[in-house]
Design a protein around this motif. Structure first.
Motif, PDB file in Angstrom:
ATOM      1  N   ALA A   1     -16.461 -16.465  -6.302  1.00 33.76           N
ATOM      2  CA  ALA A   1     -15.605 -17.639  -6.500  1.00 33.76           C
ATOM      3  C   ALA A   1     -14.283 -17.227  -7.132  1.00 33.76           C
ATOM      4  O   ALA A   1     -13.207 -17.716  -6.763  1.00 33.76           O
ATOM      5  N   ARG A   2     -14.354 -16.284  -8.051  1.00 33.82           N
ATOM      6  CA  ARG A   2     -13.149 -15.888  -8.781  1.00 33.82           C
ATOM      7  C   ARG A   2     -12.220 -15.040  -7.918  1.00 33.82           C
ATOM      8  O   ARG A   2     -10.995 -15.176  -7.985  1.00 33.82           O
ATOM      9  N   SER A   3     -12.771 -14.145  -7.116  1.00 37.43           N
ATOM     10  CA  SER A   3     -11.899 -13.322  -6.277  1.00 37.43           C
ATOM     11  C   SER A   3     -11.239 -14.166  -5.193  1.00 37.43           C
ATOM     12  O   SER A   3     -10.102 -13.907  -4.808  1.00 37.43           O
ATOM     13  N   PHE A   4     -11.948 -15.197  -4.710  1.00 34.88           N
ATOM     14  CA  PHE A   4     -11.323 -16.090  -3.731  1.00 34.88           C
ATOM     15  C   PHE A   4     -10.169 -16.854  -4.369  1.00 34.88           C
ATOM     16  O   PHE A   4      -9.078 -16.960  -3.798  1.00 34.88           O
ATOM     17  N   ALA A   5     -10.406 -17.370  -5.576  1.00 41.09           N
ATOM     18  CA  ALA A   5      -9.345 -18.098  -6.272  1.00 41.09           C
ATOM     19  C   ALA A   5      -8.149 -17.186  -6.526  1.00 41.09           C
ATOM     20  O   ALA A   5      -6.997 -17.609  -6.401  1.00 41.09           O
ATOM     21  N   ALA A   6      -8.416 -15.931  -6.871  1.00 42.42           N
ATOM     22  CA  ALA A   6      -7.335 -14.983  -7.110  1.00 42.42           C
ATOM     23  C   ALA A   6      -6.540 -14.726  -5.832  1.00 42.42           C
ATOM     24  O   ALA A   6      -5.313 -14.631  -5.867  1.00 42.42           O
ATOM     25  N   THR A   7      -7.236 -14.625  -4.712  1.00 42.84           N
ATOM     26  CA  THR A   7      -6.549 -14.406  -3.437  1.00 42.84           C
ATOM     27  C   THR A   7      -5.669 -15.598  -3.096  1.00 42.84           C
ATOM     28  O   THR A   7      -4.538 -15.442  -2.610  1.00 42.84           O
ATOM     29  N   GLU A   8      -6.177 -16.798  -3.352  1.00 40.65           N
ATOM     30  CA  GLU A   8      -5.365 -18.003  -3.125  1.00 40.65           C
ATOM     31  C   GLU A   8      -4.104 -17.977  -3.985  1.00 40.65           C
ATOM     32  O   GLU A   8      -3.015 -18.324  -3.517  1.00 40.65           O
TER      33      GLU A   8
END
Length: 249
Positions: free
Chosen positions: A38-45
């Motif tokens: 969840a956190r790496s996706f948010a970071a990519t966004e």
């Protein structure tokens, strides 16, 4: 490189050495499809605004995510500011980062924080009456309105939790969904739909492949809502570009 029948195009599977490498690869467009935390996706966004989550895993217990919770001794009615509250470490999303964000935002009063170092140490400190409660996490199951203390930490070390004084949930965060399967916006819609259908059929058609894709979550997939990962963005906005952070709950 091979061509899965569900897609009909050549596919190259690449294993990244870290979430930081995965974020960089998808944000730059070198990777079109990625399995994120969840956190790496948010970071990519945050980095590029160029990805979309099209499926999220479901755990075997039916949960689609987790909530950070503050649990305290059931008989204790003092204000939060007067309580000694244990947490595992600063790397823990549920045990420190989400509560710290809530405290900073003013939605949770600041208790007297005690760093334990690990979840096992948190439970031991409470059992020894060294603290009045602790930060933990509970699986979030859709349509389940309860807060089952027996499921703290996903049921891990249940005997240790139950050995201490009875607990109650004093505060709960919003749901943090499990990490999604995400597509770069450069991928055509019909290809992303095919990928989603491939994942939807996986539990019944290729359960062995599901074990490889989701070694932790084995309950299939759901289609996330556009704003499902909005709650996680506050944990990554303003971070340095390395993003070399722990992904633990």
């Amino acid at each position: 490189m091979h061509s899965p029948p569900a897609l009909g195009i050549p596919v190259e599977i690449v294993r990244m050495g870290s979430y930081a490498a995965l974020i960089d690869a998808q944000a730059s467009g070198r990777v079109g499809y990625a399995i994120h935390s969840a956190r790496s996706f948010a970071a990519t966004e945050v980095v590029c605004g160029c990805v979309r989550a099209f499926r999220s895993p479901v755990a075997a217990d039916g949960s689609t995510g987790f909530r950070s919770v503050l649990v305290v001794r059931e008989s204790d009615s003092r204000p939060v500011s007067e309580l000694r509250i244990a947490y595992s470490s600063e790397e823990s999303v549920s045990g420190w980062q989400i509560p710290h964000q809530a405290i900073s935002a003013g939605s949770l009063a600041a208790p007297q924080l005690v760093r334990a170092g690990s979840v096992a140490a948190v439970i031991a400190m409470y059992g020894a009456s060294e603290v009045d409660g602790y930060f933990a996490w509970l699986p979030h199951v859709p349509a389940d309105a309860g807060s089952d203390i027996e499921r703290l930490f996903g049921g891990w070390n249940r005997a240790g939790v139950e050995a201490g004084d009875p607990l109650r949930v004093l505060w709960s965060s919003q749901r943090i969904p499990y990490g999604p399967h995400a597509a770069h916006n450069s991928l055509p819609d019909d290809l992303v739909e095919a990928l989603g259908g491939f994942l939807d059929d996986m539990p019944t058609r290729t359960p062995g492949l599901l074990d490889l894709f989701e070694p932790v979550y084995g309950g299939g997939y759901v289609t996330p809502e556009p704003g499902d990962y909005r709650n996680v963005r506050g944990l990554v906005e303003g971070l340095p570009e390395s993003f070399a952070t722990s992904q633990s709950r």
